[in-house]
Design a protein around this motif. Structure first.
Motif, mmCIF file in Angstrom:
data_model
loop_
_atom_site.group_PDB
_atom_site.id
_atom_site.type_symbol
_atom_site.label_atom_id
_atom_site.label_comp_id
_atom_site.label_asym_id
_atom_site.label_seq_id
_atom_site.Cartn_x
_atom_site.Cartn_y
_atom_site.Cartn_z
ATOM 1 N N GLN A 252 0.831 -1.194 0.000
ATOM 2 C CA GLN A 252 0.000 0.000 0.000
ATOM 3 C C GLN A 252 0.873 1.254 0.000
ATOM 4 N N ALA A 253 1.952 1.242 0.780
ATOM 5 C CA ALA A 253 2.863 2.380 0.807
ATOM 6 C C ALA A 253 3.523 2.572 -0.558
ATOM 7 N N LEU A 254 3.895 1.478 -1.206
ATOM 8 C CA LEU A 254 4.484 1.572 -2.543
ATOM 9 C C LEU A 254 3.491 2.167 -3.533
ATOM 10 N N TYR A 255 2.251 1.718 -3.460
ATOM 11 C CA TYR A 255 1.219 2.249 -4.349
ATOM 12 C C TYR A 255 1.010 3.746 -4.115
ATOM 13 N N PHE A 256 0.912 4.158 -2.848
ATOM 14 C CA PHE A 256 0.712 5.571 -2.532
ATOM 15 C C PHE A 256 1.911 6.398 -2.972
ATOM 16 N N MET A 257 3.106 5.837 -2.839
ATOM 17 C CA MET A 257 4.302 6.559 -3.242
ATOM 18 C C MET A 257 4.302 6.796 -4.754
ATOM 19 N N MET A 258 3.840 5.822 -5.500
ATOM 20 C CA MET A 258 3.842 5.950 -6.953
ATOM 21 C C MET A 258 2.705 6.847 -7.459
ATOM 22 N N THR A 259 1.575 6.859 -6.779
ATOM 23 C CA THR A 259 0.438 7.633 -7.274
ATOM 24 C C THR A 259 0.397 9.055 -6.729
ATOM 25 N N ASP A 260 0.818 9.277 -5.492
ATOM 26 C CA ASP A 260 0.720 10.607 -4.894
ATOM 27 C C ASP A 260 1.827 11.547 -5.359
#
Length: 72
Positions: A22-30
């Motif tokens: 989830q942190a990886l996803y947020f890092m890539m999208t935000d």
């Protein structure tokens, strides 16, 4: 009790891995605009500490047995 404890450990490990993803996803999208990555990593650290404490408690109570690889 031992089986339930082991299942709880596996579930907690999966939750830790989910938070890491989830942190990886947020890092890539935000793109650095939000704090969702920081909160996901903070949750992961807290859950990882809980997992380590539960493993130590399980070994102390005799529910978990270290494998002993590398011991003479």
């Amino acid at each position: 009790m031992e089986i339930i404890y082991k299942y709880a450990l596996v579930i907690l490990l999966l939750v830790v891995l989910f938070n890491l993803g989830q942190a990886l996803y947020f890092m890539m999208t935000d793109k650095g605009q939000g704090s969702r990555t920081v909160w996901a990593l903070t949750r992961r650290i807290g859950l990882s500490l809980l997992l380590i404490a539960m493993i130590a408690l399980g070994i102390f109570m005799g529910w978990l047995h270290p494998h002993g690889v590398g011991q003479f």
